[in-house]
Design a protein around this motif. Structure first.
Motif, PDB file in Angstrom:
ATOM      1  N   ALA A 179       0.939  -1.101   0.034  1.00 23.55           N
ATOM      2  CA  ALA A 179       0.086  -0.095  -0.076  1.00 23.55           C
ATOM      3  C   ALA A 179       0.916   1.146   0.020  1.00 23.55           C
ATOM      4  O   ALA A 179       0.511   2.272  -0.678  1.00 23.55           O
ATOM      5  CB  ALA A 179      -0.875  -0.001   1.207  1.00 23.55           C
ATOM      6  N   MET A 180       2.055   1.253   0.930  1.00 22.39           N
ATOM      7  CA  MET A 180       2.780   2.227   0.875  1.00 22.39           C
ATOM      8  C   MET A 180       3.653   2.468  -0.459  1.00 22.39           C
ATOM      9  O   MET A 180       3.814   3.823  -1.020  1.00 22.39           O
ATOM     10  CB  MET A 180       3.779   2.148   1.974  1.00 22.39           C
ATOM     11  N   ALA A 181       3.876   1.434  -1.071  1.00 25.46           N
ATOM     12  CA  ALA A 181       4.439   1.397  -2.260  1.00 25.46           C
ATOM     13  C   ALA A 181       3.629   1.846  -3.422  1.00 25.46           C
ATOM     14  O   ALA A 181       4.090   2.669  -4.387  1.00 25.46           O
ATOM     15  CB  ALA A 181       4.953  -0.010  -2.851  1.00 25.46           C
ATOM     16  N   ARG A 182       2.502   1.816  -3.314  1.00 29.59           N
ATOM     17  CA  ARG A 182       1.560   2.314  -4.572  1.00 29.59           C
ATOM     18  C   ARG A 182       1.425   3.922  -4.234  1.00 29.59           C
ATOM     19  O   ARG A 182       1.427   4.406  -5.344  1.00 29.59           O
ATOM     20  CB  ARG A 182       0.061   1.839  -4.295  1.00 29.59           C
ATOM     21  N   ALA A 183       1.514   4.279  -3.125  1.00 31.16           N
ATOM     22  CA  ALA A 183       1.485   5.856  -2.722  1.00 31.16           C
ATOM     23  C   ALA A 183       2.652   6.403  -3.450  1.00 31.16           C
ATOM     24  O   ALA A 183       2.716   7.428  -3.859  1.00 31.16           O
ATOM     25  CB  ALA A 183       1.439   5.922  -1.372  1.00 31.16           C
ATOM     26  N   ALA A 184       3.765   5.618  -3.356  1.00 38.75           N
ATOM     27  CA  ALA A 184       5.040   6.100  -4.190  1.00 38.75           C
ATOM     28  C   ALA A 184       5.203   5.559  -5.613  1.00 38.75           C
ATOM     29  O   ALA A 184       6.268   6.087  -6.116  1.00 38.75           O
ATOM     30  CB  ALA A 184       6.181   5.711  -3.162  1.00 38.75           C
ATOM     31  N   LEU A 185       4.346   5.024  -6.072  1.00 40.27           N
ATOM     32  CA  LEU A 185       4.388   4.701  -7.493  1.00 40.27           C
ATOM     33  C   LEU A 185       5.522   3.938  -7.722  1.00 40.27           C
ATOM     34  O   LEU A 185       6.094   3.899  -8.719  1.00 40.27           O
ATOM     35  CB  LEU A 185       4.266   5.811  -8.376  1.00 40.27           C
ATOM     36  N   MET A 186       5.739   2.995  -6.849  1.00 46.14           N
ATOM     37  CA  MET A 186       6.982   1.986  -6.919  1.00 46.14           C
ATOM     38  C   MET A 186       6.659   0.505  -6.657  1.00 46.14           C
ATOM     39  O   MET A 186       5.413   0.390  -6.047  1.00 46.14           O
ATOM     40  CB  MET A 186       8.098   2.369  -5.986  1.00 46.14           C
ATOM     41  N   SER A 187       7.353  -0.352  -7.063  1.00 45.93           N
ATOM     42  CA  SER A 187       7.028  -1.788  -6.603  1.00 45.93           C
ATOM     43  C   SER A 187       7.417  -1.912  -5.114  1.00 45.93           C
ATOM     44  O   SER A 187       8.235  -1.048  -4.689  1.00 45.93           O
ATOM     45  CB  SER A 187       8.078  -2.700  -7.421  1.00 45.93           C
ATOM     46  N   PRO A 188       6.768  -2.917  -4.371  1.00 41.38           N
ATOM     47  CA  PRO A 188       7.384  -2.881  -3.150  1.00 41.38           C
ATOM     48  C   PRO A 188       8.636  -3.302  -2.725  1.00 41.38           C
ATOM     49  O   PRO A 188       9.200  -2.538  -1.682  1.00 41.38           O
ATOM     50  CB  PRO A 188       6.320  -4.203  -2.726  1.00 41.38           C
TER      51      PRO A 188
END
Length: 143
Positions: free
Chosen positions: A28-37
């Motif tokens: 979920a945090m990675a989605r906010a950063a537009l990155m893979s986990p």
């Protein structure tokens, strides 16, 4: 790390600061950063010196300390109020960061902080991660 990546990492960090009570996981945090986990975890640690989960738990413990100082909530209520679902994990992390159990912290006299503005109390009481015995041993070997 590009300036654009830093902006995206700040977006995820702001999400953790704002939504710490929600169940947040690395994807979920990675989605906010537009990155893979995986990429997000590596870049976050490089930028901020700790893992995303560690940062999130530090924010939760920081808020828990404020709630425990008030003294009107039980440790279990505080645990749930800051977004933790396991009292055992919460207590372990609290003790690791603060150096005493949540119950002991709650029972302590916090009158000295009463005249301190909340913004300063937050800075003064901010939890600091202490290296574990295993980490200390590893640092000693590489030094």
């Amino acid at each position: 790390m590009t300036p654009e990546e830093l902006v995206y990492l700040r977006r995820a960090r702001d999400l953790m600061d704002r939504e710490y009570t929600r169940p947040l996981d690395v994807p979920a945090m990675a989605r906010a950063a537009l990155m893979s986990p995986a990429h997000f975890s590596r870049q976050f640690r490089a930028a901020y010196g700790e893992t995303p989960y560690s940062y999130l738990m530090t924010r939760r413990i920081e808020r828990a300390k404020a709630l425990l100082r008030r003294g009107d909530l039980s440790v279990t209520e505080v645990c749930m109020a800051v977004g933790c679902t396991s009292l055992g994990s919460f207590s372990s992390r609290f003790t690791e960061l603060v150096g005493e159990s949540p119950s002991a912290y709650r029972a302590r006299d916090h009158a000295a902080l009463a005249p301190v503005p909340a913004c300063w109390a937050k800075v003064i009481t901010r939890p600091v991660r202490r290296p574990s015995t295993n980490e200390e041993a590893q640092v000693g070997r590489t030094a």
